[in-house]
Design a protein around this motif. Structure first.
Motif, mmCIF file in Angstrom:
data_model
loop_
_atom_site.group_PDB
_atom_site.id
_atom_site.type_symbol
_atom_site.label_atom_id
_atom_site.label_comp_id
_atom_site.label_asym_id
_atom_site.label_seq_id
_atom_site.Cartn_x
_atom_site.Cartn_y
_atom_site.Cartn_z
ATOM 1 N N ALA A 27 0.766 -1.345 0.017
ATOM 2 C CA ALA A 27 0.044 0.044 -0.100
ATOM 3 C C ALA A 27 0.798 1.173 0.191
ATOM 4 C CB ALA A 27 -0.978 0.018 1.331
ATOM 5 N N PRO A 28 0.440 2.468 -0.422
ATOM 6 C CA PRO A 28 0.938 3.841 -0.278
ATOM 7 C C PRO A 28 1.719 3.859 1.176
ATOM 8 C CG PRO A 28 -0.843 4.035 -1.576
ATOM 9 C CD PRO A 28 -0.970 2.707 -0.900
ATOM 10 N N THR A 29 2.937 4.518 1.122
ATOM 11 C CA THR A 29 3.590 4.769 2.546
ATOM 12 C C THR A 29 3.707 6.317 2.299
ATOM 13 O OG1 THR A 29 5.728 4.344 1.437
ATOM 14 C CG2 THR A 29 4.581 2.605 2.590
ATOM 15 N N LEU A 30 3.507 6.939 3.616
ATOM 16 C CA LEU A 30 3.621 8.392 3.625
ATOM 17 C C LEU A 30 4.752 8.591 4.873
ATOM 18 C CD1 LEU A 30 3.069 11.378 3.379
ATOM 19 C CD2 LEU A 30 0.890 10.980 4.555
ATOM 20 N N ALA A 31 5.775 9.463 4.723
ATOM 21 C CA ALA A 31 6.501 9.842 5.814
ATOM 22 C C ALA A 31 6.374 11.316 6.249
ATOM 23 C CB ALA A 31 8.053 9.773 5.633
ATOM 24 N N LEU A 32 6.058 11.652 7.597
ATOM 25 C CA LEU A 32 5.884 12.851 8.253
ATOM 26 C C LEU A 32 6.902 13.080 8.948
ATOM 27 C CD1 LEU A 32 1.929 12.937 8.937
ATOM 28 C CD2 LEU A 32 3.112 13.551 6.953
ATOM 29 N N ILE B 162 5.898 8.817 -0.203
ATOM 30 C CA ILE B 162 5.965 10.460 -0.352
ATOM 31 C C ILE B 162 6.344 10.713 1.014
ATOM 32 C CG2 ILE B 162 3.956 12.204 -0.158
ATOM 33 C CD1 ILE B 162 2.181 10.080 -1.661
ATOM 34 N N ALA B 163 6.871 11.968 0.942
ATOM 35 C CA ALA B 163 7.542 12.654 2.280
ATOM 36 C C ALA B 163 7.397 13.830 2.488
ATOM 37 C CB ALA B 163 9.134 12.010 2.347
ATOM 38 N N LEU B 164 6.838 14.196 3.481
ATOM 39 C CA LEU B 164 6.694 15.829 3.863
ATOM 40 C C LEU B 164 7.491 16.089 5.034
ATOM 41 C CD1 LEU B 164 2.588 15.845 3.856
ATOM 42 C CD2 LEU B 164 4.064 16.019 1.844
ATOM 43 N N GLY B 165 8.034 17.291 4.927
ATOM 44 C CA GLY B 165 8.971 17.654 6.216
ATOM 45 C C GLY B 165 8.650 19.171 6.632
ATOM 46 N N VAL B 166 9.006 19.426 7.774
ATOM 47 C CA VAL B 166 8.882 20.646 8.232
ATOM 48 C C VAL B 166 10.110 21.316 7.975
ATOM 49 C CG1 VAL B 166 7.636 20.114 10.497
ATOM 50 C CG2 VAL B 166 10.123 20.079 10.567
ATOM 51 N N GLU B 167 10.068 22.817 7.878
ATOM 52 C CA GLU B 167 11.301 23.654 7.359
ATOM 53 C C GLU B 167 12.380 23.592 8.064
ATOM 54 O OE1 GLU B 167 9.037 27.134 6.562
ATOM 55 O OE2 GLU B 167 8.681 27.688 8.610
ATOM 56 N N THR B 168 12.019 23.355 9.549
ATOM 57 C CA THR B 168 13.151 23.418 10.220
ATOM 58 C C THR B 168 14.329 22.025 10.350
ATOM 59 O OG1 THR B 168 11.916 22.769 12.121
ATOM 60 C CG2 THR B 168 12.063 25.284 11.753
ATOM 61 N N VAL C 35 7.516 20.920 1.842
ATOM 62 C CA VAL C 35 8.180 21.532 3.022
ATOM 63 C C VAL C 35 7.220 22.390 3.568
ATOM 64 C CG1 VAL C 35 9.849 22.957 4.100
ATOM 65 C CG2 VAL C 35 10.637 21.041 2.375
ATOM 66 N N VAL C 36 6.760 22.355 4.853
ATOM 67 C CA VAL C 36 5.881 23.169 5.517
ATOM 68 C C VAL C 36 6.095 23.608 6.929
ATOM 69 C CG1 VAL C 36 3.992 21.871 4.389
ATOM 70 C CG2 VAL C 36 4.643 21.151 6.528
ATOM 71 N N ALA C 37 5.498 24.609 7.306
ATOM 72 C CA ALA C 37 5.901 24.967 8.742
ATOM 73 C C ALA C 37 5.483 24.024 9.579
ATOM 74 C CB ALA C 37 5.010 26.375 8.973
ATOM 75 N N ALA C 38 6.201 23.936 10.802
ATOM 76 C CA ALA C 38 5.961 23.110 11.924
ATOM 77 C C ALA C 38 4.547 22.734 12.327
ATOM 78 C CB ALA C 38 6.728 23.337 12.954
ATOM 79 N N GLY C 39 3.813 23.763 12.470
ATOM 80 C CA GLY C 39 2.441 23.655 12.548
ATOM 81 C C GLY C 39 1.440 23.279 11.584
ATOM 82 N N ALA D 185 -0.919 18.951 6.682
ATOM 83 C CA ALA D 185 -0.544 18.703 5.276
ATOM 84 C C ALA D 185 -0.633 17.269 5.026
ATOM 85 C CB ALA D 185 0.888 19.145 5.148
ATOM 86 N N GLY D 186 -0.286 16.401 6.165
ATOM 87 C CA GLY D 186 -0.445 14.988 5.913
ATOM 88 C C GLY D 186 -1.793 14.477 5.947
ATOM 89 N N GLU D 187 -2.839 15.228 6.441
ATOM 90 C CA GLU D 187 -4.155 14.692 6.339
ATOM 91 C C GLU D 187 -4.582 15.067 4.937
ATOM 92 O OE1 GLU D 187 -6.219 13.235 8.457
ATOM 93 O OE2 GLU D 187 -4.406 13.038 9.782
ATOM 94 N N ARG D 188 -4.163 16.098 4.204
ATOM 95 C CA ARG D 188 -4.548 16.244 2.960
ATOM 96 C C ARG D 188 -3.989 15.211 2.028
ATOM 97 N NH1 ARG D 188 -3.078 21.528 4.483
ATOM 98 N NH2 ARG D 188 -1.272 21.735 3.310
ATOM 99 N N VAL D 189 -3.000 14.838 2.096
ATOM 100 C CA VAL D 189 -2.118 13.592 1.439
ATOM 101 C C VAL D 189 -3.011 12.540 1.667
ATOM 102 C CG1 VAL D 189 -0.150 12.369 1.034
ATOM 103 C CG2 VAL D 189 0.032 14.713 1.378
ATOM 104 N N ILE D 190 -3.333 12.343 2.966
ATOM 105 C CA ILE D 190 -3.862 10.972 3.264
ATOM 106 C C ILE D 190 -5.256 10.972 2.598
ATOM 107 C CG2 ILE D 190 -5.020 9.776 5.149
ATOM 108 C CD1 ILE D 190 -2.757 10.740 6.852
ATOM 109 N N GLU D 191 -5.812 12.135 2.514
ATOM 110 C CA GLU D 191 -7.453 12.142 2.037
ATOM 111 C C GLU D 191 -7.470 11.697 0.359
ATOM 112 O OE1 GLU D 191 -10.991 15.117 1.322
ATOM 113 O OE2 GLU D 191 -9.316 15.792 2.332
#
Length: 248
Positions: free
Chosen positions: A99-104, A122-128, A182-186, A191-197
């Motif tokens: 199945a698809p995998t997503l790293a936060l 797929i990988a999303l990360g915070v800007e810091t 890349v997104v702000a920490a908050g 952002a993860g929920e949007r990708v999951i959806e």
């Protein structure tokens, strides 16, 4: 408290959360074994539609736990080989998860932690977040993670970052292909929920077939060749761990 938190929602979202906060989510043999067991079970569980890999605390993963590495340095090459095979299996299971995998990525990742990110679809990360492949500083090489890291960053970038062990930031990780966004920490959870959806709105059978298609077209090698490569890389790191330079 468990070093690994797992959960499977009614909708089929499986979540694997690194929870060795005091150790910056560095992994040891026990955590690798636990992750392997969970992934093996979820691989054949028809309820799983999506796998999310995330972490608690300020760091995503500091890679291999140095105390574990020091302990393994006192082991024989054969014992180190068994240990390396377990880590190779973890990365293989993550990379080949049906199945698809997503790293936060909520914090920095070093060494094997970069490998975990690279092995996800797929990988999303915070800007810091900061990233580094630091193995050569320890007289080692990023052996078993290399197929996934090189596939994500490309050989040219790896020539720089593996050989220099220098740190790079989230924006560089985005431009190199390690991160997709890349997104702000908050904003990471949202952002993860949007990708999951989006992922959950697609056909699960089509997604599984698409993953196999991508692997076959991009991989350029069959299962036997990939298995042989994993064994070769496991032997490589096992030998380096007990080498004079690795011991030093």
């Amino acid at each position: 408290m468990s070093d690994l938190i797992t959960g499977l929602s009614a909708s089929g979202v499986a979540r694997l959360t690194l929870n060795r906060v005091a150790r910056h989510n560095a992994f040891d043999d026990a955590l690798v074994a636990a992750m392997n067991d969970v992934l093996a079970a979820w691989t054949i569980d028809p309820r799983v539609r999506l796998l999310v890999l995330d972490a608690n605390g300020p760091s995503f993963s500091a890679g291999a736990d140095l105390d574990w590495m020091r302990r393994m340095a006192d082991y024989s090459e054969a014992e180190n080989l068994q240990d390396a095979r377990a880590l190779a299996r973890l990365l293989q299971q993550l990379d080949e998860f049906p199945a698809p995998t997503l790293a936060l990525v909520q914090g920095s990742a070093y060494g094997g932690g970069v490998g975990l990110v690279a092995a996800c679809d797929i990988a999303l990360g915070v800007e810091t977040a900061r990233f580094a492949l630091t193995e050569v500083r320890l007289g080692l090489v990023p052996a078993v993670i290399s197929p996934y890291v090189i596939a994500a960053l490309g050989a040219r970038a790896c020539r720089r970052y593996i050989l220099s062990a220098e740190m790079f930031d989230a924006r560089a990780a985005l431009s190199l292909g390690l991160l997709h966004e890349v997104v702000a920490a908050g904003e990471l959870v949202a952002a993860g929920e949007r990708v999951i959806e989006g992922l959950m709105g697609a056909g699960p059978d089509a997604q599984r077939i698409a993953k196999r298609l991508i692997a076959r077209v991009a991989g350029g090698s069959d299962a036997a060749e990939r298995a042989a490569q994993r064994e070769e890389l496991s032997q490589l790191i096992a030998g380096l761990r007990v080498s004079d330079e690795g011991q030093e």
